[in-house]
Design an enzyme around this catalytic site. Structure first.
Site, PDB file in Angstrom:
ATOM      1  N   LYS A  47      27.519 -79.841 -22.307  1.00  0.00           N
ATOM      2  CA  LYS A  47      26.593 -78.711 -22.461  1.00  0.00           C
ATOM      3  C   LYS A  47      25.165 -79.221 -22.651  1.00  0.00           C
ATOM      4  CE  LYS A  47      28.165 -74.790 -24.780  1.00  0.00           C
ATOM      5  NZ  LYS A  47      28.777 -74.149 -25.979  1.00  0.00           N
ATOM      6  N   ILE A  48      24.264 -78.671 -21.837  1.00  0.00           N
ATOM      7  CA  ILE A  48      22.835 -78.990 -21.933  1.00  0.00           C
ATOM      8  C   ILE A  48      22.120 -77.644 -22.018  1.00  0.00           C
ATOM      9  CG2 ILE A  48      20.851 -80.077 -20.779  1.00  0.00           C
ATOM     10  CD1 ILE A  48      22.812 -82.245 -20.792  1.00  0.00           C
TER      11      ILE A  48
END
Ligand code: E4P
Length: 226
Positions: A89-90
């Site tokens: 996740k970014i």
């Protein structure tokens, strides 16, 4: 259409995975802290590998803890190396609107063969651009959108139409679940996936009238001689 669990608690994940009703797991640093799962990365690594093994081949999302470009790359490669069903996740941008995240997202997906879940998004517009950058998952925070006075269902509907219309392969994850009814409403509005805390699943499943009906069957069943 699917439900993911938004938790790092192995027992809860095992329970609902055994029931066959979940299709993946998401986490973020705030969930890990809130659930008291520890702050030591080596210990967390063991837990994440255990979860990834438990649900394999279903996906597990782990979020990077930095907004610095080289650290995002470093952590993404580290996490993705722990198991083949881990995606990273970014956030769509940094706390001050820094856009270096998009370069990281694009390169991880298109050059480094790492699946990315772009997160912390509050609008169809943000998700559409994350999808263009190559995100495997685009996470939109339905509860937070509603809390700001906007209509999450509308954003999801617009986003799904855009993805379908332009043949973008990203899957929409709606998170930030606040009410049980959010889950079916968001899936109906066009979400591919809704991620929620385990308590919501219990609330979806257990119905007082079902309890009463089952008790009636059991009472009458007992009258039948075996
Ligand atoms: C989704 O991926 C997020 O982890 C989560 O649902 C965020 O929800 P919140 O608004 O409760 O922090």
């Amino acid at each position: 259409m699917a439900i993911f669990l938004d938790t790092g608690k192995v027992d809860e994940i095992k329970k609902y995975h055994d029931y066959g009703i979940i299709r993946g797991v998401t986490t973020n640093p705030s969930i890990l802290i809130k659930e008291g799962l520890g702050t030591n990365l080596q210990e967390l690594k063991k837990k994440f590998i255990e979860i990834a093994d438990l649900i394999n081949p279903l996906p597990l999302s782990l979020e990077v803890t930095s907004n610095e470009t080289s650290e995002m790359f470093e952590q993404a490669e580290l996490f993705a190396g722990w198991a083949d069903n881990i995606n990273v996740k970014i956030t769509i941008h940094g706390p001050n609107g820094e856009l270096n995240n998009l370069k990281v997202i694009n390169q991880l997906e298109n050059k480094k063969n790492i699946r990315v879940n772009v997160t912390a998004m509050m609008s169809a517009q943000q998700c559409y651009l994350a999808a263009q950058a190559g995100a495997t998952y685009v996470s939109i925070f339905g509860g937070r959108i509603n809390n700001m006075g906007y209509d999450s269902n509308k954003e999801i509907y617009i986003l799904r139409n855009l993805l379908d219309k332009f043949n973008l392969n990203s899957k929409i994850i709606v998170g930030s679940t606040r009410e049980i009814i959010n889950i079916t409403q968001w899936l109906n509005a066009g979400a591919h996936i809704v991620t929620c805390h385990p308590n919501f699943l219990e609330g979806m499943l257990i119905h007082p009238y079902t309890k009463e009906t089952v008790q009636m069957f059991l009472n009458d069943g007992n009258k039948i001689k075996k």
